[in-house]
Design an enzyme around this catalytic site. Structure first.
Site, PDB file in Angstrom:
ATOM      1  N   GLU A 158       1.101  -0.699  -0.070  1.00  0.00           N
ATOM      2  CA  GLU A 158      -0.082  -0.198  -0.414  1.00  0.00           C
ATOM      3  C   GLU A 158       0.744   1.444  -0.190  1.00  0.00           C
ATOM      4  OE1 GLU A 158      -2.704  -0.263   3.568  1.00  0.00           O
ATOM      5  OE2 GLU A 158      -3.718  -2.001   2.233  1.00  0.00           O
TER       6      GLU A 158
ATOM      7  N   GLU B   5      -5.960 -10.985  -1.440  1.00  0.00           N
ATOM      8  CA  GLU B   5      -6.645 -10.756  -0.518  1.00  0.00           C
ATOM      9  C   GLU B   5      -8.331 -11.217  -0.748  1.00  0.00           C
ATOM     10  OE1 GLU B   5      -4.750  -7.337   2.026  1.00  0.00           O
ATOM     11  OE2 GLU B   5      -3.064  -8.029   1.962  1.00  0.00           O
TER      12      GLU B   5
HETATM   13  C1  XIL Z   1      -5.924  -6.732   8.267  1.00  0.00           C
HETATM   14  C2  XIL Z   1      -6.597  -7.487   8.845  1.00  0.00           C
HETATM   15  O1  XIL Z   1      -7.131  -8.811   8.504  1.00  0.00           O
HETATM   16  C3  XIL Z   1      -6.890  -7.559  10.222  1.00  0.00           C
HETATM   17  O2  XIL Z   1      -6.988  -8.433  11.634  1.00  0.00           O
HETATM   18  C4  XIL Z   1      -5.703  -6.350  11.351  1.00  0.00           C
HETATM   19  O3  XIL Z   1      -6.210  -5.636  12.057  1.00  0.00           O
HETATM   20  C5  XIL Z   1      -5.676  -5.628  10.525  1.00  0.00           C
HETATM   21  O4  XIL Z   1      -5.344  -6.095   8.749  1.00  0.00           O
HETATM   22  N1  XIL Z   1      -5.276  -4.949   3.200  1.00  0.00           N
HETATM   23  C6  XIL Z   1      -3.104  -5.340   3.879  1.00  0.00           C
HETATM   24  C7  XIL Z   1      -4.077  -6.467   5.266  1.00  0.00           C
HETATM   25  O5  XIL Z   1      -3.081  -5.932   3.381  1.00  0.00           O
HETATM   26  O6  XIL Z   1      -3.263  -6.853   5.401  1.00  0.00           O
HETATM   27  C8  XIL Z   1      -5.292  -5.971   6.095  1.00  0.00           C
HETATM   28  O7  XIL Z   1      -5.313  -7.361   7.307  1.00  0.00           O
HETATM   29  C9  XIL Z   1      -6.479  -6.107   5.263  1.00  0.00           C
HETATM   30  C10 XIL Z   1      -6.527  -4.755   4.410  1.00  0.00           C
END
Ligand code: XIL
Length: 371
Positions: A179, A284
């Site tokens: 990001e 994701e």
């Molecule tokens: C999220 C997790 O799922 C949560 O448990 C945590 O509290 C916050 O992060 N983008 C990403 C992930 O790259 O690492 C994030 O994961 C969701 C958004």
């Protein structure tokens, strides 16, 4: 209303009987239609009984992964069974992020990450490492780090190389930078502020130095929906790759929503990334069906829409020249991060009771057909 005006209206209706009757019929028909649609959309609950005859991952030639938490693997039999049965790749949902793994300067917390790596190995799964550099979930000591730009570089290099080096024999791919871009610019993070835009280049170089065999990914969100952001990302990655920076792939987080899901826009984005000649991962995946919070229950209507989306997302990503994996961001709806951050939603393949939803079936069928 006076008696006279009432009589006047009654006589008008009498003299235009047919017109009023027609209007009444039109009202009744549209009213019933609208109520039918609303009831169907908002009230009729999804009623399904799905069984998956084969583990999901066996339907694809590419790794099908899931984000996992060691504490859930340890505490829930259902969670563990589904994670181990249906997926052949794990991404640590949190435990390899900078804060959890490196809580104090020079002090690493390997326990949970080691557990995951060992668990995956014992179950013949691969691990995709997530993530080496991010601006979220940082330890306090990094956020408050005091030093020159060179000190910041040394600090980041040491972090990246210590983590990559520890799992060199177990982890074959990493999200190196997470990001870093906005729609038209770099995101203003502590890394950007103290090292400058080159922190991205250095991060990849340092990770590559530590493990020359690992596949290194840039990972970001909204790349399926935000065209300027995708274009900016492709432009910047293109420049870095042109300079010889070891960036091997792009991870589309694919936190999709029913509001913004557009098959053609996803395909356009993939075609642009194909031009870079790098790998693509869906890193994701989840599909939010209640972004606006209008639904109180998982209805038949949203169930059917979600089936289509899960199929279409696989179909779209199959257009990647080199698709190296699809990872779901969680197993069952009740455990999704979206529930914690936004509220009630049903973004994943398994429901509250750990039963497969119809979208699990459509996802699996699409894997067979397209991957
Ligand atoms: C999220 C997790 O799922 C949560 O448990 C945590 O509290 C916050 O992060 N983008 C990403 C992930 O790259 O690492 C994030 O994961 C969701 C958004």
């Amino acid at each position: 209303m006076g008696k006279k005006s009432f009589q006047k209206i009654a006589s008008t209706i009498r003299s235009h009987k047919k017109i009023f009757l027609a209007i009444l019929i039109v009202f009744i028909i549209t009213g019933s239609l609208i109520s039918f649609l609303l009831i169907n959309r908002y009230v009729v609950p999804a009623d399904y009984d799905v069984s998956l005859s084969e583990p999901i991952y066996t339907s694809s030639n590419i790794p099908i992964g899931v984000a996992v938490e060691p504490y859930k693997l340890k505490s829930s039999e259902n969670y563990k069974t589904l994670a181990t049965t249906h997926f052949n790749s794990f991404t640590p949902e949190n435990v390899m992020k900078m804060g959890p793994i490196h809580p104090q300067e020079g002090e690493y917390n390997w326990e949970d990450a080691d557990f995951l790596v060992e668990y995956a190995e014992n179950n013949s799964m691969q691990i995709h490492g997530h993530c080496l550099v991010w601006h979220e979930q940082l330890p306090d000591w990094m956020e408050n780090y005091d030093g020159t730009s060179q000190d910041w570089k040394n600090m980041l290099k040491l972090h990246i190389q210590t983590v990559v080096n520890r799992y060199k024999d177990n982890i074959t791919s990493w999200d190196v930078v997470n990001e870093a871009f906005l729609s038209h610019d770099y995101r203003d993070t502590i890394w950007y502020e103290h090292i400058g835009a080159d922190y991205i280049k250095y991060a990849f170089q340092w990770a590559h130095e530590a493990d020359p065999d690992a596949s290194l990914y840039y990972n970001d969100f909204s790349l399926c929906t935000n065209i300027p952001k995708l274009d900016f990302t492709v432009e910047k990655l293109g420049e870095l790759i042109g300079e010889g920076v070891p960036i091997h792939g792009l991870g589309f987080q694919a936190h999709l929503t029913s509001q913004s899901f557009k098959y053609d826009i996803i395909v356009d984005a993939i075609n642009k990334v194909n031009q870079l000649g790098i790998d693509i991962r869906v890193s994701e995946l989840d599909i939010s069906m209640n972004l606006l919070g209008c639904y109180q229950k998982y209805t038949d209507y949203i169930c059917k829409k979600q089936q289509e989306f899960y199929s279409d997302v696989v179909r779209a990503f199959s257009k990647a020249d080199s698709l190296t994996g699809i990872t779901l961001w969680g197993i069952h709806d009740a455990g999704s991060w979206i529930r914690y951050f936004r509220g009630l939603d049903w973004p994943l393949l398994f429901d509250e009771e750990f039963n497969p939803k119809p979208c699990a079936l459509s996802f699996q069928e699409a894997l067979i057909q397209y991957t």
